[in-house]
Write an enzyme that holds these catalytic residues in place. Sequence first.
Site, PDB file in Angstrom:
ATOM      1  N   GLU A 114     -27.372 -18.521 -13.170  1.00  0.00           N
ATOM      2  CA  GLU A 114     -28.454 -19.461 -12.826  1.00  0.00           C
ATOM      3  C   GLU A 114     -28.351 -20.735 -13.661  1.00  0.00           C
ATOM      4  OE1 GLU A 114     -32.361 -17.729 -12.708  1.00  0.00           O
ATOM      5  OE2 GLU A 114     -33.262 -19.624 -13.307  1.00  0.00           O
ATOM      6  N   ARG A 169     -25.794 -18.610 -20.349  1.00  0.00           N
ATOM      7  CA  ARG A 169     -26.875 -17.772 -20.859  1.00  0.00           C
ATOM      8  C   ARG A 169     -26.305 -17.133 -22.105  1.00  0.00           C
ATOM      9  NH1 ARG A 169     -31.174 -16.454 -17.178  1.00  0.00           N
ATOM     10  NH2 ARG A 169     -31.822 -18.480 -16.352  1.00  0.00           N
ATOM     11  N   THR A 203     -39.119 -22.763 -15.035  1.00  0.00           N
ATOM     12  CA  THR A 203     -39.752 -21.744 -15.892  1.00  0.00           C
ATOM     13  C   THR A 203     -38.984 -21.554 -17.194  1.00  0.00           C
ATOM     14  OG1 THR A 203     -38.444 -19.944 -14.929  1.00  0.00           O
ATOM     15  CG2 THR A 203     -40.585 -20.452 -13.897  1.00  0.00           C
ATOM     16  N   CYS A 232     -34.135 -23.726 -13.298  1.00  0.00           N
ATOM     17  CA  CYS A 232     -35.497 -23.313 -12.927  1.00  0.00           C
ATOM     18  C   CYS A 232     -36.475 -23.866 -13.963  1.00  0.00           C
ATOM     19  CB  CYS A 232     -35.610 -21.797 -12.879  1.00  0.00           C
ATOM     20  SG  CYS A 232     -37.277 -21.228 -12.509  1.00  0.00           S
ATOM     21  N   GLU A 285     -35.156  -9.246 -13.415  1.00  0.00           N
ATOM     22  CA  GLU A 285     -36.244  -9.843 -12.654  1.00  0.00           C
ATOM     23  C   GLU A 285     -36.361  -9.212 -11.261  1.00  0.00           C
ATOM     24  OE1 GLU A 285     -35.556 -13.937 -11.900  1.00  0.00           O
ATOM     25  OE2 GLU A 285     -37.671 -14.342 -12.072  1.00  0.00           O
ATOM     26  N   ARG A 319     -41.698  -6.943 -16.841  1.00  0.00           N
ATOM     27  CA  ARG A 319     -40.665  -6.825 -15.805  1.00  0.00           C
ATOM     28  C   ARG A 319     -40.180  -5.381 -15.722  1.00  0.00           C
ATOM     29  NH1 ARG A 319     -36.218 -11.833 -16.179  1.00  0.00           N
ATOM     30  NH2 ARG A 319     -37.721 -13.525 -16.078  1.00  0.00           N
ATOM     31  N   ARG A 338     -32.304 -14.215 -25.288  1.00  0.00           N
ATOM     32  CA  ARG A 338     -31.337 -15.102 -24.647  1.00  0.00           C
ATOM     33  C   ARG A 338     -31.898 -16.501 -24.543  1.00  0.00           C
ATOM     34  NH1 ARG A 338     -33.987 -17.816 -20.348  1.00  0.00           N
ATOM     35  NH2 ARG A 338     -34.522 -16.391 -18.659  1.00  0.00           N
ATOM     36  N   ARG A 375     -35.852 -16.271 -23.579  1.00  0.00           N
ATOM     37  CA  ARG A 375     -36.611 -15.079 -23.231  1.00  0.00           C
ATOM     38  C   ARG A 375     -36.239 -13.999 -24.219  1.00  0.00           C
ATOM     39  NH1 ARG A 375     -37.532 -10.613 -19.802  1.00  0.00           N
ATOM     40  NH2 ARG A 375     -35.347 -10.251 -19.277  1.00  0.00           N
TER      41      ARG A 375
HETATM   42  P1  ADP Z   1     -32.778 -13.107 -17.885  1.00  0.00           P
HETATM   43  O1  ADP Z   1     -33.072 -13.766 -16.578  1.00  0.00           O
HETATM   44  O2  ADP Z   1     -33.789 -13.415 -18.937  1.00  0.00           O
HETATM   45  O3  ADP Z   1     -31.379 -13.240 -18.355  1.00  0.00           O
HETATM   46  P2  ADP Z   1     -33.017 -10.673 -16.379  1.00  0.00           P
HETATM   47  O4  ADP Z   1     -34.427 -10.238 -16.183  1.00  0.00           O
HETATM   48  O5  ADP Z   1     -32.289 -11.310 -15.256  1.00  0.00           O
HETATM   49  O6  ADP Z   1     -32.961 -11.546 -17.685  1.00  0.00           O
HETATM   50  O7  ADP Z   1     -32.170  -9.421 -16.914  1.00  0.00           O
HETATM   51  C1  ADP Z   1     -30.789  -9.584 -17.074  1.00  0.00           C
HETATM   52  C2  ADP Z   1     -30.222  -8.263 -17.522  1.00  0.00           C
HETATM   53  O8  ADP Z   1     -30.619  -8.073 -18.886  1.00  0.00           O
HETATM   54  C3  ADP Z   1     -30.792  -7.076 -16.741  1.00  0.00           C
HETATM   55  O9  ADP Z   1     -29.767  -6.120 -16.558  1.00  0.00           O
HETATM   56  C4  ADP Z   1     -31.827  -6.499 -17.666  1.00  0.00           C
HETATM   57  O10 ADP Z   1     -31.997  -5.125 -17.475  1.00  0.00           O
HETATM   58  C5  ADP Z   1     -31.207  -6.792 -19.011  1.00  0.00           C
HETATM   59  N1  ADP Z   1     -32.191  -6.844 -20.092  1.00  0.00           N
HETATM   60  C6  ADP Z   1     -33.224  -7.703 -20.222  1.00  0.00           C
HETATM   61  N2  ADP Z   1     -33.913  -7.421 -21.343  1.00  0.00           N
HETATM   62  C7  ADP Z   1     -33.285  -6.364 -21.942  1.00  0.00           C
HETATM   63  C8  ADP Z   1     -33.507  -5.607 -23.133  1.00  0.00           C
HETATM   64  N3  ADP Z   1     -34.521  -5.878 -23.973  1.00  0.00           N
HETATM   65  N4  ADP Z   1     -32.642  -4.581 -23.409  1.00  0.00           N
HETATM   66  C9  ADP Z   1     -31.610  -4.308 -22.580  1.00  0.00           C
HETATM   67  N5  ADP Z   1     -31.342  -4.994 -21.448  1.00  0.00           N
HETATM   68  C10 ADP Z   1     -32.174  -6.003 -21.137  1.00  0.00           C
HETATM   69  N1  DAR Z   2     -37.384 -16.153  -8.193  1.00  0.00           N
HETATM   70  C1  DAR Z   2     -37.841 -17.509  -8.411  1.00  0.00           C
HETATM   71  C2  DAR Z   2     -37.643 -17.924  -9.891  1.00  0.00           C
HETATM   72  C3  DAR Z   2     -38.726 -17.501 -10.836  1.00  0.00           C
HETATM   73  C4  DAR Z   2     -38.360 -17.609 -12.292  1.00  0.00           C
HETATM   74  N2  DAR Z   2     -37.156 -16.774 -12.587  1.00  0.00           N
HETATM   75  C5  DAR Z   2     -35.936 -17.292 -12.717  1.00  0.00           C
HETATM   76  N3  DAR Z   2     -35.767 -18.566 -12.859  1.00  0.00           N
HETATM   77  N4  DAR Z   2     -34.891 -16.461 -12.768  1.00  0.00           N
HETATM   78  C6  DAR Z   2     -39.306 -17.596  -7.996  1.00  0.00           C
HETATM   79  O1  DAR Z   2     -39.769 -18.693  -7.759  1.00  0.00           O
HETATM   80  O2  DAR Z   2     -39.925 -16.543  -7.927  1.00  0.00           O
END
Ligand code: ADP
Ligand code: DAR
Length: 347
Positions: A216, A220, A264, A262, A305, A300, A117, A271
């Site tokens: 966020e 995305r 990051t 953010c 997250e 993770r 993404r 990611r």
């Molecule tokens: P991001 O912040 O990078 O969009 P998150 O950690 O918030 O990702 O995850 C968003 C959703 O995407 C969650 O439901 C997570 O389980 C899902 N997800 C992340 N990576 C994968 C993957 N490789 N395969 C399936 N689902 C994923």
């Molecule tokens: N939870 C915030 C953000 C960390 C990075 N992840 C994001 N942007 N979704 C923290 O400071 O832990």
Amino acid sequence: MTWDHLSFPTFNQSCTSLLCRHLSKQLFQQLKSRVTKNGFTLAQAINSGVVNQDSGVGVYAGDAESYHLFNPLFDPIIADYHGFSKTDSHRSDLDLQKLSAPNPDPDGQFILSTRIRVGRNITGLPLGPAITKIQRNLVESQVSGSLRNLTGELAGTYYPLSGMDEAVRSQLIADHFLFKAGDRFLDAAGLNRDWPEGRGIFHNRDKTFLVWVNEEDQLRIISMQQGGDIETVFSRLLKAVVEIEKTVSFMFDSRLGYLTSCPTNLGTAMRASVHIRLPLLADDMPIFKDIADSYHLQIRGIDGEHSESKSGIFDISNKRRLGITEVDCVQDMYDGVVALISREKEL
Ligand code: ADP
Ligand code: DAR
């Protein structure tokens, strides 16, 4: 905890966020009266990290100007997280030919799914923490209108969160397609205001191409599928980003790359992750973390997250996003996953 936004915040002894590390009393006094043209203040930028002392980072930008007006705080945090100094510059590279990532698990023994993404925000508007309801609704109508014109594999439908059937919403989240309701970190950053108005998800029939709207970040853009065919997932994402950018202009800074709420996510805002089954490494976390660190990987849980791994399944992704190209991000993740699978086999 509550905070009056006027005096230097109190940080717990246990606070290890980059905010705690880099916000001195002097810096707070120096920056506390600065306000961006969207009315965004230092207090708003750091509130999430003050209220949530278990933050990893603890700051959010309200607009592009935040990264300049508050740079005495943001720059050291960016340098700390990304290893990116004030003199470094970012460059983008979307050339799929430069990626060497043949499926590392063709038999499907380890990798359940792959997801790549990018975050994007629209030029000329504030970021989520400072956007108004009217501007956020404008983003929703502009982006959903632009997505409606996508064709072929990218063709799909936009589903607003407002009015979405609760069972449908829960299932989309459970199946890892949709974002969860904004967590306390996003809430304290002002990213959950007017929830769920203006938020939604676009996806194609097979849910291999999806776009989150106004979570966020304003977009995305997500490509995902079962298995470990990382090159196909990356190729689909690149095609989508190029198509969408024909009708939507994204916020981009010559030094920081694509701007995100953010820090990051700055730079590529990419990611690249796999959900991968590593039960033996799960029982040897010191080795697991050593390999992750040496390949710049983030570990993770499988529900996004701040979630936990389940039955030895982890979300493994690139940690670096700024100062390296999109191809490098995916290569980082790929090379790390190959090393993890090799170690799991040895165990
Ligand atoms: P991001 O912040 O990078 O969009 P998150 O950690 O918030 O990702 O995850 C968003 C959703 O995407 C969650 O439901 C997570 O389980 C899902 N997800 C992340 N990576 C994968 C993957 N490789 N395969 C399936 N689902 C994923
Ligand atoms: N939870 C915030 C953000 C960390 C990075 N992840 C994001 N942007 N979704 C923290 O400071 O832990």
